[in-house]
Each structure stands twice: as C-alpha cells, then as structure tokens.
Motif scaffolding. Sequence first.
Motif, PDB file in Angstrom:
ATOM      1  N   PRO A  38      -9.361   2.974 -12.523  1.00 23.32           N
ATOM      2  CA  PRO A  38      -8.405   1.910 -12.007  1.00 23.32           C
ATOM      3  C   PRO A  38      -7.208   2.260 -12.226  1.00 23.32           C
ATOM      4  CG  PRO A  38      -9.658   1.229 -14.029  1.00 23.32           C
ATOM      5  CD  PRO A  38     -10.249   2.712 -13.515  1.00 23.32           C
ATOM      6  N   LEU A  39      -6.537   2.977 -13.226  1.00 27.66           N
ATOM      7  CA  LEU A  39      -5.251   3.371 -13.500  1.00 27.66           C
ATOM      8  C   LEU A  39      -4.982   4.274 -12.294  1.00 27.66           C
ATOM      9  CD1 LEU A  39      -4.688   3.708 -17.188  1.00 27.66           C
ATOM     10  CD2 LEU A  39      -4.702   1.547 -15.906  1.00 27.66           C
TER      11      LEU A  39
ATOM     12  N   SER B  89       9.773   2.291   2.427  1.00 25.31           N
ATOM     13  CA  SER B  89      10.609   3.369   3.150  1.00 25.31           C
ATOM     14  C   SER B  89      10.382   3.234   4.603  1.00 25.31           C
ATOM     15  CB  SER B  89      10.185   4.733   2.722  1.00 25.31           C
ATOM     16  OG  SER B  89       9.022   4.999   2.948  1.00 25.31           O
ATOM     17  N   ARG B  90       9.134   2.860   4.917  1.00 27.65           N
ATOM     18  CA  ARG B  90       8.918   2.662   6.590  1.00 27.65           C
ATOM     19  C   ARG B  90       9.306   1.453   7.153  1.00 27.65           C
ATOM     20  NH1 ARG B  90       3.127   2.152   8.305  1.00 27.65           N
ATOM     21  NH2 ARG B  90       2.174   0.823   6.569  1.00 27.65           N
ATOM     22  N   GLY B  91       9.986   0.458   6.294  1.00 27.16           N
ATOM     23  CA  GLY B  91      10.199  -0.873   6.735  1.00 27.16           C
ATOM     24  C   GLY B  91       9.396  -1.974   6.645  1.00 27.16           C
ATOM     25  N   GLU B  92       8.245  -1.913   5.846  1.00 26.26           N
ATOM     26  CA  GLU B  92       7.129  -2.871   5.656  1.00 26.26           C
ATOM     27  C   GLU B  92       7.181  -3.599   4.487  1.00 26.26           C
ATOM     28  OE1 GLU B  92       5.267  -3.647   8.219  1.00 26.26           O
ATOM     29  OE2 GLU B  92       5.325  -2.042   9.501  1.00 26.26           O
ATOM     30  N   PRO B  93       8.043  -4.332   4.372  1.00 26.95           N
ATOM     31  CA  PRO B  93       8.256  -5.118   3.140  1.00 26.95           C
ATOM     32  C   PRO B  93       7.090  -5.916   2.625  1.00 26.95           C
ATOM     33  CG  PRO B  93       9.549  -6.391   4.438  1.00 26.95           C
ATOM     34  CD  PRO B  93       8.911  -4.787   5.242  1.00 26.95           C
ATOM     35  N   GLU B  94       6.424  -6.458   3.522  1.00 28.75           N
ATOM     36  CA  GLU B  94       5.217  -7.489   3.344  1.00 28.75           C
ATOM     37  C   GLU B  94       3.985  -6.597   2.980  1.00 28.75           C
ATOM     38  OE1 GLU B  94       3.444 -10.491   2.141  1.00 28.75           O
ATOM     39  OE2 GLU B  94       5.362 -10.829   2.928  1.00 28.75           O
ATOM     40  N   LEU B  95       3.789  -5.512   3.279  1.00 30.33           N
ATOM     41  CA  LEU B  95       2.732  -4.547   2.902  1.00 30.33           C
ATOM     42  C   LEU B  95       2.919  -4.024   1.735  1.00 30.33           C
ATOM     43  CD1 LEU B  95       1.967  -2.545   6.292  1.00 30.33           C
ATOM     44  CD2 LEU B  95       0.342  -4.487   5.389  1.00 30.33           C
ATOM     45  N   ALA B  96       4.408  -3.622   1.233  1.00 27.83           N
ATOM     46  CA  ALA B  96       4.788  -3.119   0.008  1.00 27.83           C
ATOM     47  C   ALA B  96       4.397  -4.206  -1.114  1.00 27.83           C
ATOM     48  CB  ALA B  96       6.183  -3.054  -0.069  1.00 27.83           C
ATOM     49  N   ARG B  97       4.624  -5.562  -0.646  1.00 26.69           N
ATOM     50  CA  ARG B  97       4.516  -6.670  -1.630  1.00 26.69           C
ATOM     51  C   ARG B  97       3.002  -6.932  -1.803  1.00 26.69           C
ATOM     52  NH1 ARG B  97       9.276  -8.835   0.654  1.00 26.69           N
ATOM     53  NH2 ARG B  97       8.073 -10.007   2.226  1.00 26.69           N
ATOM     54  N   SER B  98       2.318  -6.722  -0.930  1.00 27.17           N
ATOM     55  CA  SER B  98       0.766  -6.833  -1.268  1.00 27.17           C
ATOM     56  C   SER B  98       0.206  -5.674  -1.760  1.00 27.17           C
ATOM     57  CB  SER B  98       0.206  -6.939   0.412  1.00 27.17           C
ATOM     58  OG  SER B  98      -1.124  -6.751   0.239  1.00 27.17           O
ATOM     59  N   ALA B  99       0.559  -4.432  -1.876  1.00 24.95           N
ATOM     60  CA  ALA B  99       0.168  -3.564  -2.685  1.00 24.95           C
ATOM     61  C   ALA B  99       0.768  -3.738  -3.866  1.00 24.95           C
ATOM     62  CB  ALA B  99       0.739  -2.182  -1.930  1.00 24.95           C
ATOM     63  N   LEU B 100       1.831  -4.138  -4.173  1.00 24.60           N
ATOM     64  CA  LEU B 100       2.308  -4.295  -5.443  1.00 24.60           C
ATOM     65  C   LEU B 100       1.498  -5.307  -6.395  1.00 24.60           C
ATOM     66  CD1 LEU B 100       6.274  -3.992  -5.123  1.00 24.60           C
ATOM     67  CD2 LEU B 100       4.710  -2.533  -6.350  1.00 24.60           C
ATOM     68  N   ARG B 101       1.152  -6.445  -5.485  1.00 27.04           N
ATOM     69  CA  ARG B 101       0.423  -7.622  -6.102  1.00 27.04           C
ATOM     70  C   ARG B 101      -0.902  -7.071  -6.548  1.00 27.04           C
ATOM     71  NH1 ARG B 101       2.927 -10.808  -2.104  1.00 27.04           N
ATOM     72  NH2 ARG B 101       1.092 -10.336  -0.585  1.00 27.04           N
ATOM     73  N   GLU B 102      -1.649  -6.103  -5.783  1.00 22.25           N
ATOM     74  CA  GLU B 102      -3.000  -5.671  -6.143  1.00 22.25           C
ATOM     75  C   GLU B 102      -2.819  -4.657  -7.245  1.00 22.25           C
ATOM     76  OE1 GLU B 102      -6.700  -4.713  -6.146  1.00 22.25           O
ATOM     77  OE2 GLU B 102      -5.774  -6.279  -5.330  1.00 22.25           O
ATOM     78  N   ALA B 103      -1.791  -3.835  -7.223  1.00 29.72           N
ATOM     79  CA  ALA B 103      -1.337  -3.094  -8.538  1.00 29.72           C
ATOM     80  C   ALA B 103      -1.480  -3.705  -9.614  1.00 29.72           C
ATOM     81  CB  ALA B 103      -0.269  -2.315  -8.352  1.00 29.72           C
ATOM     82  N   ALA B 104      -0.611  -4.911  -9.722  1.00 30.47           N
ATOM     83  CA  ALA B 104      -0.317  -5.770 -10.625  1.00 30.47           C
ATOM     84  C   ALA B 104      -1.826  -6.260 -11.334  1.00 30.47           C
ATOM     85  CB  ALA B 104       0.806  -6.720 -10.447  1.00 30.47           C
ATOM     86  N   ARG B 105      -2.504  -6.608 -10.402  1.00 32.07           N
ATOM     87  CA  ARG B 105      -3.705  -7.230 -10.646  1.00 32.07           C
ATOM     88  C   ARG B 105      -4.731  -6.036 -11.496  1.00 32.07           C
ATOM     89  NH1 ARG B 105      -3.605 -10.540  -5.861  1.00 32.07           N
ATOM     90  NH2 ARG B 105      -4.531  -8.774  -4.521  1.00 32.07           N
ATOM     91  N   VAL B 106      -4.592  -5.028 -11.060  1.00 36.84           N
ATOM     92  CA  VAL B 106      -5.389  -3.718 -11.458  1.00 36.84           C
ATOM     93  C   VAL B 106      -4.754  -3.642 -12.891  1.00 36.84           C
ATOM     94  CG1 VAL B 106      -5.763  -1.296 -11.700  1.00 36.84           C
ATOM     95  CG2 VAL B 106      -5.853  -2.674  -9.440  1.00 36.84           C
TER      96      VAL B 106
END
Length: 882
Positions: free
Chosen positions: A830-831, A846-863
């Motif tokens: 998991p880490l 970096s590729r201009g997809e802030p919503e996808l970035a926020r989704s990835a960060l939310r999932e990382a925070a859950r992990v």
Amino acid sequence: MQPAEDGLYPGEPVGRENLLVQLEEALRTGGRAALIGAAGSGKTTVAAALEARAKARRETVLRITAHPPQPPRPQVVACPPPPGAAGLAAQAPLGTGRAPEGTEERRPTAPKTMTADAAQALLAALRKAPAPGAPMLLILDDAQWLVAPRPTAPSPAEPPAHHPGSDPRGGTGSAADGDTATSDPLRQALARPLPPGLRLLVLGRPPAARRIAQEICGVAGVRTLPLPPLDDEGITELLIHRNLPIGPAGRIHRASGGNPRLALALAGSAADSAPATLCGESAVRGPAGAAARELLAAVSGQVRRTLLRAALASRPTVGTIRRSGRHEAEGELAAAEAAGLVTVSVDGRVAFTAGLLPAALAADADPAERAACHAELATAVDDPLEVIRHRALTVDYADGELAVELTAAAAAGRRRGDGARAAELGLLAAERTPADRPAAALARLVAAAGDAGRAGRPDLARRAADAILARDASPADRVWARLAIADTAGQGLAGLDEIYTQALADAGDDPRLRAAVQLRLTWKLLLSDGDPVGARQAAVEAGTIAAAEGDHELAAMALTARARMGRILGDPDAERVLAEAQALEASVVSSGLHNSARILAIRHALFDDRLAEARARLLALLPTVERAGMAEDLIEVLRTLSETSSRWGRCKEALNYARRAITLTNEAGLSPGPARFTAAMAESAGGRFDRAMDHARRGVWASEKEQDQMFLARNLYALGRTQLVSGDPRAAVRTLSRVGELGIGKLIVDPSMLRWQEELAEALVHAGDLEHAEHLLGRVRPTAERLGRHSVLAALDRAEALLAAAAGSTETAVELLGQALSRFSQLELPLERGRTLLALAAVDVSRGEPELARSALREAARVFTRTNAAPWLELADRAAAG
C-alpha cells in the motif's frame, strides 16, 4: 554570534536544548534560577551555553565559582568585573583556585581568584554602581561548597569509613549529610534583594545546592531545574560530536548512567584499549573510575556499605540487602536514591543508575570485606545459582567439590538460556579447580568461552580465551577460544585479522577446525571487505570440508552463508542451496538463529514481497527467541518483523518493533548499524522523516567506524531515500551515489536486496539529470526482469514515468504509472501504491488535469490514513493544499 537556522548556537551541549529554553525563560520571568545536577552532569557546560547566548545579546556576564572548603574558607573565581565595578578585583586579597571549565577559551587572560570577602565587595559595588545599559547575568557555580556541614559524631556501631573523596566522619565535606550553617558572607550578600536587571543562576550538586539556592533566592523566588542524565540517544550524539565510535554507545550509556563526564571517560578508555567491557578493572583504575568515585562521594560511608551489598548481588532487592545484615537498608538506599546513585522500584528492586558505580564500589572494598559480604548474601538470596556464585566468591582458593557444583550450575544456566551466567559460573569453576586437575580446568574454560561467545559477552569471552591461551591447550581448544572472541564482535569484524590468522595457524591441517575458521571468514569478507564473491568461495570451502567430516551443523551453516552470497550476486541457484541448508539444519541443534537458514529464508520472503508468509513465520518464532534470551536472535527477529511491517504498511507495528530492537541493541551493546537502519525505515513509513534521517545518519556513522560495508550501504540507502521523499533530491543523489561507490554496492547484483538504484533514478530525475537517470534505468531493468523482481520493476516503472514526464511525454508517464499502480496493488504494497499516486497527481497537474490530480491525492490520503503512514499523509495534504 548568531543562532543557526535551527535556533541553536554553535557548541551548545547535546541533548540540552529544551533545558536551555526553560532556564532562559525562568531567568527572564523570575530573575533567578537554579540548576541542580550530579558531578559531571554538565552544569558548567550548560552555564557556558547560557553565557554565550547572553553575550550574543550583548549582555554583561559575571561567573563566580566556589571551591571545596580546604583551606577552611570557600574561595571563588570571578570573571573580570563588569562595567561600573572596574578595579575591585585588585583591591581584594588573592587566593588560589581553578578557573571555571572553558573560561580560558573565551578570554585572552586567565581569571583572578578572590576570597569570599572579595566577592562580597564586588557584589556590594554592583548594587551601588549605576544601572548598566544592558542586563547582567550572574552565574554562581559549584554552590554546594558554600554550605558548611555541621560536625557529627560517627556511629558507635561502626568505625569511620575511609574512602576517596570522603572526610574522616564518613561524610563528603559537603552538605550531603547534615544541616548547613548560614554565616557565609557571599550567601548573605546574595540573600539581599538584587538590583534590577541582574539575573542570577545558581549551579550545584544535590542535595546541598538545592538548599543553598533556596537560601539565596528564597523558596518562592527560585525555579529549580534538575539536570537529568542524557538518554541513550543523547550519549550517541555526544560521541558523534567528539568524533568517537558509537558502536559501544549502548554499553557506555549503561556504564555511565548518562553522565556526560563519565561517558566521555569511558569512551576514551574504549578508544585507547578496546576493552571487552566498560566496567572492568582498567576502567575503574582510570579517569572513569575517578569520576565514579566522585559521584559516590555524595553519600556517607554507611550508605556506601549498603551499596556494596547491592553491587555484589546480581539482582539486588531491598529485602536481600536487609537480610544480608544491613538493617537500615531502606533509609540508606533512600539516601542513595536522593543522590542519584540508584533507583528503587515499588517492588523493592535496586538498580544502579550507572553500571560503573558497582564496579568502583567492589574495587575499592577490602578483599576481606568483599568476602564477608558474599558470605552474607549467600544466606540472603533464594536462587540456587546465585547461592553457589556467592559461595564461590567467598573464597579465593581451589576447592574441587565447589568446582563441580559450579560446573553443574553453569550447565543449569545454559539450560535456562542465560549464556552470560553460564559463562561466569564456568569461569569460577575453572578458577576453583585444583591445580592437579588441569584437564578439568581447561574443559571448563572452553565451555565458558563458548557460552560467552553465544551470549555476545566479549568481556567474559576474552577472559576465558586469555586463560586458555596461557595454558598448554590443544590446537582445538585454542581455535575455539579465538573464535569465541570473534563471535562477540557483531558487525565490527575489521580488527580481527590477527585473530583469524592465529586461529588458522592453530587449526593446522585439522579439516573441521579449518572449516570453522573459514565459515567465520565469510562474514568478515562480506561485511568488512565488501567481497561477496570471496565470501561465497570461503563458504563453499567450509561446506565441502564439513560435509566430508560429517559435521552436519557446520555444513548447514556453510550452505546458509553460500545461499546468502548467492542471492546478493544474483545467482538463481541460491534458493535451491537455501532449501538444502534448511533440510540439513532441521536435523541438528542449531547454535543460533541470526545466521541460520531459517531466518535467511524469512528474509528472502521479505525481499520477494511474500510479506504475509514472512510475518506469520516471524510471529511463530518470536516467543521462542524471547524465552531463549539470546539478544542477537531476538533483535534479528524484531528487525525483520519491523522491516516486513514497514513494507506492508503496518506502520505502528513497524515502529514498535524497531524501537524494541534499538533498545535491546543498546542494552546488549551490539553494533548499532542494523537496528538504526531498521528504525530509519520504520520512521520513514509511519513516524517522521527527520527522525528517519537521524537514525540513518547515526547508522552511517556507526557502520563507517566499524568498517561494516553492508550496513553502511543500507543506512546510506535509507538516508538517501528519505532525503528524496522529503524534498531534497540533490542531497539524495549525493547520498545514494555513495552506495554505488562502495565495494559491496558495486557487487550487489540482485536489486531486491538493496533498492538504492530505483531511488537514485528518481532522485536524478528530480535533480534534472535526465541522461544519467535514463542510463541507470536501462542498466537495472534487465537484471530485475531476469530475476523476476516484480516490485523492483514497478518502482522502475514509476521512476521511468517521472523521467518521461520531465521530458514532456506525459501520456507515456500516465501509462507507466498506471502499470506501476497495478503491480503494487497485486503485491499488496500500500505505501508504494500511495507514493505512486502522489507521482500520478504531480504528472496530472503538469498536463493540466487538476481534477484528476485531486482524485489521485484523495485516494493517496485514504491509503496513508488506513496504514497510519503519518509523514506520507502530510505530503498528500501538502500537495492537496497547493
């Protein structure tokens, strides 16, 4: 002088940062403070740091140091007078005395010595002088000497004790034993209200200094702070600051009780003569012994007699000491506890705060008194092994029947798993063996050497070995004596060349003896020389001989070493060799776990990310090794449990096991490199990145001093990895590049054994060195694919994705990161998955997809929340905040 970025000033004492803050706050708000600590605890050093801070604020500082009342009146040493009091020193009668520690380095001329009357005149002038433009700090050091003890008659029941540092009354020449007189002129001068702006710091030893501080300042007008001993981490830092090896830091901490002066004296002794123990005869005779006696001088002769009983008992209790004839044991031990010499638990167990104290007490006692104490203790203890030990120490002549009893007791200690006790009793058995039975004495010494080697007790091993080598011993006995010393060396094998050479010479043409020496040489070749190829060859030779001789235990150990080297060298046959070693090992009684095929198989499961299997096997082993009491075996299990838990995302569990391993390593005095590496990995998973780097740096320091290439490489990897993930890629590149420059780093073929290359590739990308990152990835990936190291390949995918993103190929980067996420999910890491999500979020931004970035960060925070990965959760939150 300005403070550094961390708020500290250059040269400040280690481990005292919070105390300095508290003292400055007490002086700022109340104007008066007292710092109370034992001799050598560092009071003057702390005061010097306060003085430096005050001078950095352009304040005036006056330091006065009191001296013992010999000659009768206290004398003081004063710094040059402050503005407004010039010339007063010249008007005062001069005496003799010493300058405060370190003052010569801060002033071009030596300080002048003045009597208490001169100090009184100086202080009176200060009150009359115009208020200075800046506040003034007055430091009164060694205040206990301003207290004159009232004479008391010695007890009619016991004669006066004569002890270094004591007066004829059995006291100490201080106020440790009686009430105080209040006629001293300096105290009377200071007792009156001080002028505005003058702050007063009183330093001294307990309990006298506490009373004088209250007399000077008033009970309500002084904040009294104790100066506690340094903990084991503080002692480690102290040794690093003095450029001393930290390998013996655990033993030094136990022997010194955290007293800095005593610790440095012991460290000097260890550096000069490399003694097997820090509480032996040589230490007691040297500067460390003098420092220990200064601490003991804080109590009366009566108390020291009671402490002698505690010193001679293995597991002293209040009841045991009382039953041995000290009827006032409770009160006398309370006095010793107040002086900081012992602690007494609620159930009556007595422990010395510093391990050298009982050694000093025993060394200073008259032989007849020691023998009498042992005789009394023999009737007071209830453990049969302790009874026979005390009986043996009551006499100093040969006794055949007693020697037989001691040999049986040593065997009982061996069955209990208490190798150190078995070794001690075996040595006593040999010493009590009559001269006309040399074979029996030699056999007992050889058994004691083996027990000491397995227990990791270098002092007992060397004592037994020296006795064996001084006799007409057989080559076999000489070899095993030398190997017992080698077996207690831990990771520090670099200085044992002479022992190995002599052991090989003693072995001659005996194949089994040569095999035993060759097997030990495999570890020296790996750890100190960084030569796994040579180590594997030595293991092959040892195994061939052992198999031919039918020595299954030695053959299993040789196969295990061969499998370990094979894994390092990327030999696909290593697992088959390890399976053969496990099958052979199952048919013999193994002499230890930490170098066994059993534990190596578990570590291979860890390297292969078979984490559930590794953890289950380790937990099954844990109760067994805890009962056996072998420190190295228990530490090995705890370390592997911690590393498994770190990798698997069980972060709290990893921290707990790592802290236990550190504690046991310090207590056993073993090489700190392995436990520091484990603690660094655990802290980087679930603790704090700064603590992880501290552990790794200390592991690097220890391993460099011990010339342990294996754990130097591992600690460098842990440090560089943490530097990278905490945002310092350039430092990470420097650190991780050092791994590849080491001999062992160049020869480790299997990338799962030490994952530094995947981290270096990512660090190079973040540092902007894309060309070198691409070259490194191209070199490592084929080996990882050949060996089937799937988690290494996933990490290389992540690094290659970041390389692609840095080169502008963000779509390729997203594809590679998705591939890495899939692999890490399948491997249940998991880490690593959460870390990859952080990388994906950065690429999405970096590729201009802030919503996808926020989704990835939310999932990382859950992990990270689910795994209690605190530092990683902080990284995710910081990235989400922008």
